[in-house]
Design a protein around this motif. Sequence first.
Motif, PDB file in Angstrom:
ATOM      1  N   LEU A  97       1.022  -1.319  -0.013  1.00  0.00           N
ATOM      2  CA  LEU A  97       0.074   0.043   0.077  1.00  0.00           C
ATOM      3  C   LEU A  97       0.903   1.163   0.174  1.00  0.00           C
ATOM      4  CD1 LEU A  97      -2.781  -1.187   2.582  1.00  0.00           C
ATOM      5  CD2 LEU A  97      -2.991  -1.000   0.100  1.00  0.00           C
ATOM      6  N   LEU A  98       1.911   0.979   0.943  1.00  0.00           N
ATOM      7  CA  LEU A  98       2.850   2.327   0.851  1.00  0.00           C
ATOM      8  C   LEU A  98       3.485   2.744  -0.348  1.00  0.00           C
ATOM      9  CD1 LEU A  98       3.757   4.565   3.160  1.00  0.00           C
ATOM     10  CD2 LEU A  98       5.504   3.140   3.585  1.00  0.00           C
ATOM     11  N   GLY A  99       4.001   1.540  -1.001  1.00  0.00           N
ATOM     12  CA  GLY A  99       4.399   1.449  -2.369  1.00  0.00           C
ATOM     13  C   GLY A  99       3.800   2.120  -3.349  1.00  0.00           C
ATOM     14  N   LEU A 100       2.345   1.967  -3.195  1.00  0.00           N
ATOM     15  CA  LEU A 100       1.537   2.198  -4.204  1.00  0.00           C
ATOM     16  C   LEU A 100       1.320   3.956  -4.080  1.00  0.00           C
ATOM     17  CD1 LEU A 100      -1.054  -0.497  -4.574  1.00  0.00           C
ATOM     18  CD2 LEU A 100       0.510   0.176  -6.569  1.00  0.00           C
ATOM     19  N   ALA A 101       1.204   4.064  -2.823  1.00  0.00           N
ATOM     20  CA  ALA A 101       1.130   5.535  -2.474  1.00  0.00           C
ATOM     21  C   ALA A 101       2.236   6.405  -3.063  1.00  0.00           C
ATOM     22  CB  ALA A 101       0.923   5.758  -0.838  1.00  0.00           C
ATOM     23  N   GLN A 102       3.578   5.707  -2.996  1.00  0.00           N
ATOM     24  CA  GLN A 102       4.469   6.539  -3.545  1.00  0.00           C
ATOM     25  C   GLN A 102       4.560   6.921  -5.048  1.00  0.00           C
ATOM     26  OE1 GLN A 102       8.727   6.163  -2.061  1.00  0.00           O
ATOM     27  NE2 GLN A 102       8.063   4.115  -1.704  1.00  0.00           N
ATOM     28  N   ILE A 103       3.478   6.272  -5.785  1.00  0.00           N
ATOM     29  CA  ILE A 103       3.366   6.541  -7.155  1.00  0.00           C
ATOM     30  C   ILE A 103       2.112   7.559  -7.375  1.00  0.00           C
ATOM     31  CG2 ILE A 103       4.838   4.735  -8.090  1.00  0.00           C
ATOM     32  CD1 ILE A 103       2.013   3.655  -8.905  1.00  0.00           C
ATOM     33  N   SER A 104       1.653   7.818  -6.145  1.00  0.00           N
ATOM     34  CA  SER A 104       0.140   8.543  -6.409  1.00  0.00           C
ATOM     35  C   SER A 104       0.254   9.828  -7.085  1.00  0.00           C
ATOM     36  CB  SER A 104      -0.384   8.885  -4.873  1.00  0.00           C
ATOM     37  OG  SER A 104      -1.329   9.641  -4.877  1.00  0.00           O
ATOM     38  N   PRO A 108       0.840  15.591  -2.211  1.00  0.00           N
ATOM     39  CA  PRO A 108       1.009  15.153  -0.565  1.00  0.00           C
ATOM     40  C   PRO A 108       1.027  13.639  -0.178  1.00  0.00           C
ATOM     41  CG  PRO A 108      -0.987  16.443  -1.279  1.00  0.00           C
ATOM     42  CD  PRO A 108      -0.459  15.954  -2.049  1.00  0.00           C
ATOM     43  N   VAL A 109       0.306  12.889  -0.932  1.00  0.00           N
ATOM     44  CA  VAL A 109       0.329  11.405  -0.603  1.00  0.00           C
ATOM     45  C   VAL A 109       1.760  10.884  -0.956  1.00  0.00           C
ATOM     46  CG1 VAL A 109      -0.635   9.346  -1.358  1.00  0.00           C
ATOM     47  CG2 VAL A 109      -2.124  11.073  -1.013  1.00  0.00           C
ATOM     48  N   ARG A 110       2.081  11.272  -2.390  1.00  0.00           N
ATOM     49  CA  ARG A 110       3.418  10.782  -2.657  1.00  0.00           C
ATOM     50  C   ARG A 110       4.645  11.212  -1.715  1.00  0.00           C
ATOM     51  NH1 ARG A 110       2.909  13.083  -7.957  1.00  0.00           N
ATOM     52  NH2 ARG A 110       4.028  14.694  -7.469  1.00  0.00           N
ATOM     53  N   THR A 111       4.555  12.416  -1.371  1.00  0.00           N
ATOM     54  CA  THR A 111       5.646  12.934  -0.719  1.00  0.00           C
ATOM     55  C   THR A 111       5.738  12.363   0.691  1.00  0.00           C
ATOM     56  OG1 THR A 111       5.399  15.095  -1.838  1.00  0.00           O
ATOM     57  CG2 THR A 111       6.798  15.252   0.138  1.00  0.00           C
ATOM     58  N   GLY A 112       4.564  12.207   1.305  1.00  0.00           N
ATOM     59  CA  GLY A 112       4.304  11.720   2.671  1.00  0.00           C
ATOM     60  C   GLY A 112       4.726  10.204   2.758  1.00  0.00           C
ATOM     61  N   SER A 113       4.275   9.363   1.836  1.00  0.00           N
ATOM     62  CA  SER A 113       4.659   7.907   2.048  1.00  0.00           C
ATOM     63  C   SER A 113       6.237   7.844   1.478  1.00  0.00           C
ATOM     64  CB  SER A 113       4.063   7.029   0.663  1.00  0.00           C
ATOM     65  OG  SER A 113       3.979   7.725  -0.543  1.00  0.00           O
ATOM     66  N   TRP A 114       6.603   8.654   0.536  1.00  0.00           N
ATOM     67  CA  TRP A 114       8.110   8.405   0.266  1.00  0.00           C
ATOM     68  C   TRP A 114       8.861   8.814   1.717  1.00  0.00           C
ATOM     69  CZ3 TRP A 114      11.792  12.346   0.699  1.00  0.00           C
ATOM     70  CH2 TRP A 114      13.058  12.262   0.454  1.00  0.00           C
ATOM     71  N   ALA A 115       8.678   9.933   2.313  1.00  0.00           N
ATOM     72  CA  ALA A 115       9.317  10.346   3.719  1.00  0.00           C
ATOM     73  C   ALA A 115       9.179   9.344   4.539  1.00  0.00           C
ATOM     74  CB  ALA A 115       8.715  11.600   4.204  1.00  0.00           C
TER      75      ALA A 115
END
Lengths: 285, 256
Positions: A97-104, A108-115
């Motif tokens: 889920l977190l990985g998919l959020a990284q390509i959102s 904000p979702v992308r940056t947050g999950s990346w961090a």
Amino acid sequence: MSGSRFFSSPRWGSTPRATLFCRDTGLPFVDLRWPAGILIVATFLLVAFNADAQSGAARSSVYAILWKWTPLLFQGFCLNLLMSALAMAFGTILGALLGLAQISLLPPVRTGSWALTQVLRNSPWLVTIFYIMYLVPFEVKIGGTVIPLPDWIKATFGFTLPVMANVSEIVRGAIRSIPATQWEAARSLAFTRRQTLWMIIIPQCLKRMLPPWMNLYSILTMGTVLANIVGVSESLTIVRDVLASERRTDLLMPMYAYILVWFFLYIYPISVATVRLERKWSVKG
Amino acid sequence: MVGEGVMAMDKALKEPQVVITDVHKSFGTVQVLKGVSMSVRKSEVVCIIGPSGSGKSTLLRCINALVPIDKGSIKVDGIEVNDPKLDELALRRRVGIVFQSYNLFPHRTALQNIMMAPVHVLRQDKAEVEARARKLLAKVRLSEKADSYPGELSGGQQQRVAIARSLCMMPDVMMFDEVTAALDPETVKEVLNTIRELAAEGMTCILVTHEMGFAREVADTVHFTDHGRIVESGDAKAFFTSASDPRTREFLTQVL
């Protein structure tokens, strides 16, 4: 290390890399060849034999003591396996889920999950475990029922977090590795982004993700002995307890070597399978 | 009666299907299209030629909204592409595009590649789609390769599967973006034959190509682009024999 007979360099695609680190996870690459197994077993037998020779006739042999404690050690070892299996299962689900959020597409979702991924992936596992041990209470109350949270559960949660971050990075890396032309072709056929992801991109990623995922599992299983520091009765903790109760210095080396061999016998086939899969799939793409 | 029918057909043939008006597109600071206008009639075969980097491929991508345009208008069957509320599905089922690098989905067989979009995007009946897909495979002469994966096919075969995949959406317009550029010389012919047949059947085709001989043979109209503009347009036969623009003439002497 590239010329070593005991460690082979991980293979990615057709380029052999003279490094012991896996490209996707940044973790040490577990890929031991059979001479390494011989070496470890030989060391173990040699050490045990030497210790045995010094022990004298009056005391029971090192082998007898090892045998006596084997059931208890096995129990501890099973806890290691249980913790690794649970942490891997939850870490994989959350990490996907977190990985998919990284390509959102949402910044904000992308940056947050990346961090979150970067923080958890680049901090020592032990620190994460301590953090979780103190953060999570020993029991939780839901409604009227009290659910106790034993230490090993808390430690498992501690292991889940770095696993999650590493899986997140494996997922993101695999998705990014699919050429942009696949996305373009799918768009031109009027597939939506979601359809493209699930029907075209992710199926192609699975093969690429499995080897680094298995590698992560190997590392996690070995890492579960860290739980001994926070008092979980896993195999290493039991080894220390046994050594304390036997009070024999000649037991030290054989005992640790014994548990080492167990881990080796469990992990080695996994790493062999990982390398085989990688080789098989790197040809066909 | 007969005369009326012919006149109606004639009118339909003359009716523009794709109308491009003053299209501008920049990538960052690079102006790729600087006011391109052209129109394509039903069943017309249009070739766009010109040096690399002149914006040909970008123009094709703009027509089916893979690349949004900055200014101007593109109408396909009356659908305005430069519209924030564009129905991408409606547009893309009308316009098929085939790419230079085929871009088949490697985890699916040739037949599955062709069937995927009609089944999952258009939600058509699977059996119907399969019958249509098999007919298309026969048309591109690859019936026996239905269950092969793209990795097992040659470049020319992959490209023909890609053409069949686009055709299975039953588009009104087919666009070909340098579809033979990555192929071996011996497989170029089989792909060109497929396109030639399509054109003969009355499919509206927009081709970006470096195959001048082929353009001369199949095209009704040729547009020459340079630096993001259409420099010269005209009837195919006339274009190759008596181009008037000096840049076009220079290009033609280099490639012919």
